[in-house]
Design a protein around this motif. Structure first.
Motif, PDB file in Angstrom:
ATOM      1  N   SER A   9       0.817  -1.213   0.000  1.00  0.00           N
ATOM      2  CA  SER A   9       0.000   0.000   0.000  1.00  0.00           C
ATOM      3  C   SER A   9       0.849   1.260   0.000  1.00  0.00           C
ATOM      4  N   GLY A  10       2.028   1.176   0.587  1.00  0.00           N
ATOM      5  CA  GLY A  10       2.884   2.363   0.663  1.00  0.00           C
ATOM      6  C   GLY A  10       4.033   2.386  -0.325  1.00  0.00           C
ATOM      7  N   MET A  11       4.533   1.186  -0.701  1.00  0.00           N
ATOM      8  CA  MET A  11       5.725   1.110  -1.542  1.00  0.00           C
ATOM      9  C   MET A  11       5.491   0.377  -2.858  1.00  0.00           C
ATOM     10  N   GLY A  12       4.255  -0.042  -3.113  1.00  0.00           N
ATOM     11  CA  GLY A  12       3.992  -0.795  -4.324  1.00  0.00           C
ATOM     12  C   GLY A  12       4.477  -2.233  -4.200  1.00  0.00           C
ATOM     13  N   ASP A  13       4.566  -2.899  -5.322  1.00  0.00           N
ATOM     14  CA  ASP A  13       4.919  -4.322  -5.346  1.00  0.00           C
ATOM     15  C   ASP A  13       6.435  -4.507  -5.319  1.00  0.00           C
ATOM     16  N   ASN A  14       7.059  -3.976  -4.262  1.00  0.00           N
ATOM     17  CA  ASN A  14       8.517  -3.984  -4.149  1.00  0.00           C
ATOM     18  C   ASN A  14       8.935  -4.601  -2.818  1.00  0.00           C
ATOM     19  N   LEU A  15       9.834  -5.549  -2.879  1.00  0.00           N
ATOM     20  CA  LEU A  15      10.420  -6.142  -1.686  1.00  0.00           C
ATOM     21  C   LEU A  15      11.771  -5.482  -1.429  1.00  0.00           C
ATOM     22  N   ILE A  16      11.927  -4.917  -0.237  1.00  0.00           N
ATOM     23  CA  ILE A  16      13.178  -4.270   0.137  1.00  0.00           C
ATOM     24  C   ILE A  16      13.939  -5.187   1.074  1.00  0.00           C
ATOM     25  N   VAL A  17      15.185  -5.465   0.733  1.00  0.00           N
ATOM     26  CA  VAL A  17      16.027  -6.339   1.549  1.00  0.00           C
ATOM     27  C   VAL A  17      17.310  -5.601   1.905  1.00  0.00           C
ATOM     28  N   LEU A  18      17.578  -5.494   3.195  1.00  0.00           N
ATOM     29  CA  LEU A  18      18.799  -4.848   3.682  1.00  0.00           C
ATOM     30  C   LEU A  18      19.724  -5.890   4.293  1.00  0.00           C
ATOM     31  N   THR A  19      21.015  -5.734   4.028  1.00  0.00           N
ATOM     32  CA  THR A  19      22.012  -6.626   4.603  1.00  0.00           C
ATOM     33  C   THR A  19      23.034  -5.877   5.444  1.00  0.00           C
ATOM     34  N   ASN A  20      22.997  -4.553   5.368  1.00  0.00           N
ATOM     35  CA  ASN A  20      23.974  -3.751   6.096  1.00  0.00           C
ATOM     36  C   ASN A  20      23.470  -2.333   6.201  1.00  0.00           C
ATOM     37  N   GLN A  21      24.145  -1.536   7.029  1.00  0.00           N
ATOM     38  CA  GLN A  21      23.798  -0.137   7.225  1.00  0.00           C
ATOM     39  C   GLN A  21      24.853   0.748   6.576  1.00  0.00           C
ATOM     40  N   SER A  22      24.401   1.727   5.812  1.00  0.00           N
ATOM     41  CA  SER A  22      25.342   2.676   5.220  1.00  0.00           C
ATOM     42  C   SER A  22      24.576   3.876   4.702  1.00  0.00           C
ATOM     43  N   THR A  23      25.182   5.050   4.821  1.00  0.00           N
ATOM     44  CA  THR A  23      24.588   6.260   4.250  1.00  0.00           C
ATOM     45  C   THR A  23      25.239   6.616   2.927  1.00  0.00           C
ATOM     46  N   ASN A  24      26.335   5.934   2.599  1.00  0.00           N
ATOM     47  CA  ASN A  24      27.029   6.171   1.340  1.00  0.00           C
ATOM     48  C   ASN A  24      27.004   4.894   0.506  1.00  0.00           C
ATOM     49  N   PHE A  25      26.316   4.942  -0.599  1.00  0.00           N
ATOM     50  CA  PHE A  25      26.235   3.758  -1.449  1.00  0.00           C
ATOM     51  C   PHE A  25      25.941   4.165  -2.882  1.00  0.00           C
ATOM     52  N   ASN A  26      26.235   3.241  -3.786  1.00  0.00           N
ATOM     53  CA  ASN A  26      25.914   3.405  -5.197  1.00  0.00           C
ATOM     54  C   ASN A  26      24.731   2.514  -5.543  1.00  0.00           C
ATOM     55  N   VAL A  27      23.989   2.906  -6.560  1.00  0.00           N
ATOM     56  CA  VAL A  27      22.800   2.166  -6.981  1.00  0.00           C
ATOM     57  C   VAL A  27      23.026   1.607  -8.378  1.00  0.00           C
ATOM     58  N   ASN A  28      22.827   0.294  -8.518  1.00  0.00           N
ATOM     59  CA  ASN A  28      22.918  -0.371  -9.818  1.00  0.00           C
ATOM     60  C   ASN A  28      21.572  -1.002 -10.131  1.00  0.00           C
ATOM     61  N   HIS A  29      21.069  -0.777 -11.342  1.00  0.00           N
ATOM     62  CA  HIS A  29      19.723  -1.216 -11.711  1.00  0.00           C
ATOM     63  C   HIS A  29      19.798  -2.113 -12.936  1.00  0.00           C
ATOM     64  N   ALA A  30      19.236  -3.309 -12.819  1.00  0.00           N
ATOM     65  CA  ALA A  30      19.184  -4.232 -13.960  1.00  0.00           C
ATOM     66  C   ALA A  30      17.840  -4.954 -13.939  1.00  0.00           C
ATOM     67  N   GLY A  31      16.988  -4.660 -14.912  1.00  0.00           N
ATOM     68  CA  GLY A  31      15.671  -5.278 -14.935  1.00  0.00           C
ATOM     69  C   GLY A  31      14.864  -4.898 -13.712  1.00  0.00           C
ATOM     70  N   ASP A  32      14.345  -5.893 -13.022  1.00  0.00           N
ATOM     71  CA  ASP A  32      13.533  -5.654 -11.829  1.00  0.00           C
ATOM     72  C   ASP A  32      14.332  -5.760 -10.529  1.00  0.00           C
ATOM     73  N   VAL A  33      15.646  -5.714 -10.644  1.00  0.00           N
ATOM     74  CA  VAL A  33      16.489  -5.810  -9.455  1.00  0.00           C
ATOM     75  C   VAL A  33      17.343  -4.558  -9.336  1.00  0.00           C
ATOM     76  N   VAL A  34      17.290  -3.946  -8.146  1.00  0.00           N
ATOM     77  CA  VAL A  34      18.114  -2.771  -7.854  1.00  0.00           C
ATOM     78  C   VAL A  34      19.083  -3.147  -6.746  1.00  0.00           C
TER      79      VAL A  34
END
Length: 212
Positions: A9-34
């Motif tokens: 209801s808030g984020m759409g059909d997206n599963l968010i998975v975190l493995t670590n904490q960081s405020t500095n990161f790069n984003v790579n997008h391929a198909g339906d996986v970010v």
């Protein structure tokens, strides 16, 4: 560490998975996986778009406790997207019955206490607590590093006024237990509630009846 959440209801059909904490990161997008990647190629997590095409999460809204089969399916999606850093299942309980072995005044605060708290596997962790009823020799509920609170807050390693704190001693209010007092203060468990280190299930009959 593996923290997953799904809120259609808030984020759409997206599963968010975190493995670590960081405020500095790069984003790579391929198909339906970010992919979110930090310094030194440290994996921060993934976002799986249109996840309902791969996993049945129709009865979930909030934290997702992924099974080994589900993690395997996610890793298949990761490989298909061309990424190499896979997810590792984390089935260690994040809410446990703890025992405050020691509670001492914080060196730079008049209301915080530095506790040595026993959790599962006889491990001792240092947790800084501001609960007004904190004291040595009580059974409590500990949200370990990697726990997601009912509010959505994730427990990460941190510091309070220069003192490291690994976890959180929580209140009934923070766990959203029925009839819990809506005031600050650690949830002090009865001595016979459960052995130290036992997973604490907020939905169990024992937990739900604590304030009846």
């Amino acid at each position: 560490m593996l923290i997953a959440s799904y809120n259609p209801s808030g984020m759409g059909d997206n599963l968010i998975v975190l493995t670590n904490q960081s405020t500095n990161f790069n984003v790579n997008h391929a198909g339906d996986v970010v992919q979110f990647i930090g310094d030194n190629d440290e994996l921060i997590g993934y976002n799986f778009i249109n996840i309902s095409q791969s996993l049945d999460l129709s009865n979930v809204s909030g934290q997702v406790f992924l099974s080994s089969e589900q993690v395997e399916k996610l890793n298949t999606l990761i490989k298909k997207a061309g990424f190499t850093q896979e997810l590792v299942i984390d089935d260690e309980p994040k809410f446990v019955v703890g025992y405050v072995e020691k509670a001492e005044p914080h060196p730079d605060s008049d209301h915080l206490q530095v506790t040595t708290t026993v959790v599962d596997n006889d491990e001792r962790v240092q947790i800084v607590s501001g609960s007004p009823n904190m004291q040595q020799g009580i059974k409590v509920v500990v949200a370990k590093v990697g726990a997601m609170m009912p509010s959505g807050l994730i427990i990460w390693p941190g510091e309070l006024r220069g003192v490291s704190s690994d976890g959180m001693i929580v209140s009934g209010r923070e766990l959203r237990l029925p009839n819990a007092p809506q005031v600050p203060g650690a949830l002090i468990l009865p001595d016979d509630f459960a052995p130290v280190g036992t997973p604490f299930d907020v939905n169990s009959t024992a937990a739900q009846s604590l304030f009846k």
